[in-house]
Each structure stands twice: as C-alpha cells, then as structure tokens.
Design a protein around this motif. Structure first.
Motif, PDB file in Angstrom:
ATOM      1  N   MET A  99      -1.946  56.108 -65.489  1.00  0.00           N
ATOM      2  CA  MET A  99      -1.315  57.360 -65.070  1.00  0.00           C
ATOM      3  C   MET A  99      -1.887  58.551 -65.831  1.00  0.00           C
ATOM      4  N   GLU A 100      -2.154  58.358 -67.123  1.00  0.00           N
ATOM      5  CA  GLU A 100      -2.755  59.435 -67.910  1.00  0.00           C
ATOM      6  C   GLU A 100      -4.174  59.732 -67.444  1.00  0.00           C
ATOM      7  N   ARG A 101      -4.920  58.694 -67.118  1.00  0.00           N
ATOM      8  CA  ARG A 101      -6.287  58.902 -66.616  1.00  0.00           C
ATOM      9  C   ARG A 101      -6.272  59.609 -65.266  1.00  0.00           C
ATOM     10  N   ALA A 102      -5.328  59.223 -64.398  1.00  0.00           N
ATOM     11  CA  ALA A 102      -5.228  59.864 -63.088  1.00  0.00           C
ATOM     12  C   ALA A 102      -4.907  61.345 -63.236  1.00  0.00           C
ATOM     13  N   GLU A 103      -4.015  61.663 -64.168  1.00  0.00           N
ATOM     14  CA  GLU A 103      -3.648  63.070 -64.388  1.00  0.00           C
ATOM     15  C   GLU A 103      -4.842  63.881 -64.879  1.00  0.00           C
ATOM     16  N   LYS A 104      -5.609  63.302 -65.815  1.00  0.00           N
ATOM     17  CA  LYS A 104      -6.785  63.994 -66.331  1.00  0.00           C
ATOM     18  C   LYS A 104      -7.831  64.215 -65.251  1.00  0.00           C
ATOM     19  N   ARG A 105      -7.954  63.249 -64.341  1.00  0.00           N
ATOM     20  CA  ARG A 105      -8.950  63.349 -63.275  1.00  0.00           C
ATOM     21  C   ARG A 105      -8.417  64.080 -62.043  1.00  0.00           C
ATOM     22  N   LYS A 106      -7.142  64.487 -62.116  1.00  0.00           N
ATOM     23  CA  LYS A 106      -6.503  65.185 -61.001  1.00  0.00           C
ATOM     24  C   LYS A 106      -6.513  64.342 -59.721  1.00  0.00           C
ATOM     25  N   ILE A 107      -6.221  63.040 -59.900  1.00  0.00           N
ATOM     26  CA  ILE A 107      -6.104  62.123 -58.763  1.00  0.00           C
ATOM     27  C   ILE A 107      -4.613  61.938 -58.482  1.00  0.00           C
ATOM     28  N   ALA A 108      -4.152  62.530 -57.398  1.00  0.00           N
ATOM     29  CA  ALA A 108      -2.731  62.484 -57.063  1.00  0.00           C
ATOM     30  C   ALA A 108      -2.484  61.523 -55.908  1.00  0.00           C
ATOM     31  N   GLY A 109      -1.218  61.206 -55.687  1.00  0.00           N
ATOM     32  CA  GLY A 109      -0.838  60.428 -54.515  1.00  0.00           C
ATOM     33  C   GLY A 109      -0.784  58.928 -54.718  1.00  0.00           C
ATOM     34  N   LEU A 110      -1.170  58.439 -55.897  1.00  0.00           N
ATOM     35  CA  LEU A 110      -1.093  57.002 -56.153  1.00  0.00           C
ATOM     36  C   LEU A 110       0.352  56.619 -56.487  1.00  0.00           C
ATOM     37  N   VAL A 111       0.742  55.433 -56.050  1.00  0.00           N
ATOM     38  CA  VAL A 111       2.046  54.885 -56.412  1.00  0.00           C
ATOM     39  C   VAL A 111       1.836  53.871 -57.535  1.00  0.00           C
ATOM     40  N   TRP A 112       2.614  53.985 -58.611  1.00  0.00           N
ATOM     41  CA  TRP A 112       2.466  53.103 -59.765  1.00  0.00           C
ATOM     42  C   TRP A 112       3.696  52.215 -59.875  1.00  0.00           C
ATOM     43  N   ALA A 113       3.507  50.906 -60.008  1.00  0.00           N
ATOM     44  CA  ALA A 113       4.636  49.978 -60.005  1.00  0.00           C
ATOM     45  C   ALA A 113       4.415  48.860 -61.020  1.00  0.00           C
ATOM     46  N   GLN A 114       5.418  48.591 -61.833  1.00  0.00           N
ATOM     47  CA  GLN A 114       5.347  47.455 -62.752  1.00  0.00           C
ATOM     48  C   GLN A 114       5.801  46.218 -61.997  1.00  0.00           C
ATOM     49  N   GLU A 115       4.872  45.298 -61.785  1.00  0.00           N
ATOM     50  CA  GLU A 115       5.119  44.134 -60.940  1.00  0.00           C
ATOM     51  C   GLU A 115       4.471  42.888 -61.529  1.00  0.00           C
ATOM     52  N   ASN A 116       5.113  41.753 -61.323  1.00  0.00           N
ATOM     53  CA  ASN A 116       4.573  40.443 -61.671  1.00  0.00           C
ATOM     54  C   ASN A 116       3.867  39.884 -60.430  1.00  0.00           C
ATOM     55  N   ALA A 117       2.591  39.556 -60.548  1.00  0.00           N
ATOM     56  CA  ALA A 117       1.815  39.075 -59.399  1.00  0.00           C
ATOM     57  C   ALA A 117       2.413  37.835 -58.763  1.00  0.00           C
ATOM     58  N   GLU A 118       3.181  37.064 -59.539  1.00  0.00           N
ATOM     59  CA  GLU A 118       3.777  35.831 -59.017  1.00  0.00           C
ATOM     60  C   GLU A 118       5.080  36.076 -58.261  1.00  0.00           C
ATOM     61  N   GLU A 119       5.700  37.240 -58.451  1.00  0.00           N
ATOM     62  CA  GLU A 119       6.994  37.536 -57.831  1.00  0.00           C
ATOM     63  C   GLU A 119       7.019  39.011 -57.453  1.00  0.00           C
ATOM     64  N   LEU A 120       6.240  39.393 -56.468  1.00  0.00           N
ATOM     65  CA  LEU A 120       6.126  40.788 -56.085  1.00  0.00           C
ATOM     66  C   LEU A 120       7.422  41.300 -55.449  1.00  0.00           C
ATOM     67  N   GLY A 121       7.735  42.546 -55.732  1.00  0.00           N
ATOM     68  CA  GLY A 121       8.948  43.144 -55.200  1.00  0.00           C
ATOM     69  C   GLY A 121       8.762  43.820 -53.853  1.00  0.00           C
ATOM     70  N   PHE A 122       7.643  43.571 -53.187  1.00  0.00           N
ATOM     71  CA  PHE A 122       7.350  44.202 -51.901  1.00  0.00           C
ATOM     72  C   PHE A 122       7.753  43.276 -50.748  1.00  0.00           C
ATOM     73  N   ALA A 123       8.074  43.895 -49.633  1.00  0.00           N
ATOM     74  CA  ALA A 123       8.472  43.126 -48.446  1.00  0.00           C
ATOM     75  C   ALA A 123       7.284  42.394 -47.843  1.00  0.00           C
ATOM     76  N   ASP A 124       7.568  41.379 -47.040  1.00  0.00           N
ATOM     77  CA  ASP A 124       6.525  40.691 -46.272  1.00  0.00           C
ATOM     78  C   ASP A 124       5.775  41.717 -45.407  1.00  0.00           C
ATOM     79  N   ASN A 125       4.499  41.444 -45.178  1.00  0.00           N
ATOM     80  CA  ASN A 125       3.702  42.243 -44.229  1.00  0.00           C
ATOM     81  C   ASN A 125       3.669  43.733 -44.582  1.00  0.00           C
ATOM     82  N   SER A 126       3.494  44.033 -45.867  1.00  0.00           N
ATOM     83  CA  SER A 126       3.549  45.425 -46.326  1.00  0.00           C
ATOM     84  C   SER A 126       2.190  46.110 -46.410  1.00  0.00           C
TER      85      SER A 126
END
Length: 244
Positions: A99-126
C-alpha cells in the motif's frame, strides 16, 4: 514425513506451526522484499514477472485476484491494463509495504485484502483470473490453495502461477545450488540482518514439488489445459490452467 506434518524448509513440522513460522519470515523480510528477490534470482525476477503478466493477458473488463501479492509487484503490472485488481496476502506487513509503494507510485484503485490462500473469503465465481507469484510454495496446504483458486474463478477463468522449481540444466543446477545455499543466506545477513529467513526461503524451493508433480496437483484441483513454461531450464516456471 508424518502424514500430518508439512515442510518448513528442510524441517518437517506441524501445519499450524508452519503457518506461524512462515508468517514470521515474511514479517521479517517485508521491508527488504526487493533485496530478497534480487538475492534469490540474481536480479532476474523483474524480467520473469514481466513475462508472467504478459502470459496472463489482463484486460480492462476483468476482475483479477493476485494472491500472496502483498507488496504489489504483480498487481502494479496487471493494473496497467485497467483490470480491477484485488491484492490478497495473509501477511499484514507485506500488504502495508504494498500500500505504501502504491501510494508513492500514485497507483490507485487497487483493493487490498488480508486473506489465507487456503480459505479465501471471496464468493464462488468471483474472478476472471487468479495469479500467484513466488507465494504458493509457502502455503501450508498447497492442494487446498489450488482448490480455492479453482472455486473463486469464473467458468473460463485463468490460473497462473510463477514459482521457483528445479533447473534441469547440468552444470547450472550445481552452480545455482551452491550460490543459493552458501551465498544467499550470507547476503541476507549482511544486508538485511536476517540469515535464517533467507535460508528458509532457499530451502523451501528445494522442498517444492517438481514441475510434473505440481502440474498434476493443478489438474487434481480441477483445472484443464494445464501447461508449464520453464525458464532457465526450470529454475523458475510459469504454470497455467483453466476452469471450465
């Protein structure tokens, strides 16, 4: 190895211990992430990541999940396409660096999420595409992570994984083995004051499944048209597949 144990470098430990210890490694190296990748790849990781993103072929209309991408290296490249990028990582320190690197590079619009690859919090077919670069070998249960990748992808969705493997080039394999085991931990100590984390990262490469075995694991997770694109004889490889 006990069936209930998993690898942590050259050690065999309980799964919950691996999750904790890997978390500690990446908390330690988050601030020196570029240095870590330079040490492990001789600086070539930037070229490999460029090639990886070209294979993904991101498009402006797509939703892409970049897993284990906390520091943003892949996401920043993907974002140039105009695609909607979600950057997920289990490690809060890695996400903070990103997030700090994105701010320095002025890259906006990314969504940042703390997630475990084995138990993702996203819905099916996302998502239209799922990417993971130099992260899946650190997952405690790799097969679970692959199955989760398959679950969150839409029909026709693309899976792409960039990971170190085992080079098959004679001579080069021995040279890289010497460099990685003997020099990389010393570089980590000299420049980042952290020899142990760098040693684990090298050992984790040696314990990771070879290219045919990992390809079979991707297929077992439900992906089709699976391919492997080795670089430097397989020192690093791009694995891909589709959900149908």
């Amino acid at each position: 190895m006990n069936e209930e144990n998993v690898s942590f470098g050259y050690e065999d430990i309980a799964p919950e211990e691996k999750t904790s210890r890997v978390g500690g490694v990446f908390s330690n190296v988050a601030s020196s992430y570029d240095l870590m990748n330079d040490a492990m790849s001789g600086g070539m990781h930037r070229l490999w990541k460029d090639r990886f993103v070209r294979r993904v072929k991101p498009r402006a209309s797509e939703a892409i999940l970049d897993m284990a991408g906390g520091t943003g290296d892949i996401a920043f490249r993907l974002a140039k396409s105009g695609a909607a990028i979600t950057v997920a990582d289990i490690n809060a320190e890695m996400l903070q660096v990103g997030m700090e690197r994105a701010e320095k590079r002025k890259i906006a619009g990314l969504v940042w999420a703390q997630e475990n690859a084995e138990e993702l919090g996203f819905a099916d077919n996302s998502f239209d595409a799922y990417t993971i670069a130099f992260g899946i070998r650190n997952v405690t249960h790799i097969q679970k992570a692959l199955e989760e990748a398959h679950r969150v992808l839409k029909r026709g969705g693309r899976f792409f994984c960039l990971e170190f493997s085992t080079t098959l080039w004679p001579g080069f394999a021995e040279a890289y083995d010497l460099y990685s085991h003997k020099l990389v931990p010393k570089i980590g100590q000299a420049l980042a004051k952290d020899e142990d984390s760098y040693r684990y990262l090298i050992e984790s490469i040696r314990r990771f499944p070879d290219m045919p075995t990992f390809k079979a694991m991707i297929e077992d997770a439900g992906f089709v048209q699976c391919k492997v694109e080795p670089m430097l004889g397989g020192l690093v490889a791009i694995h891909s597949g589709y959900r149908i």
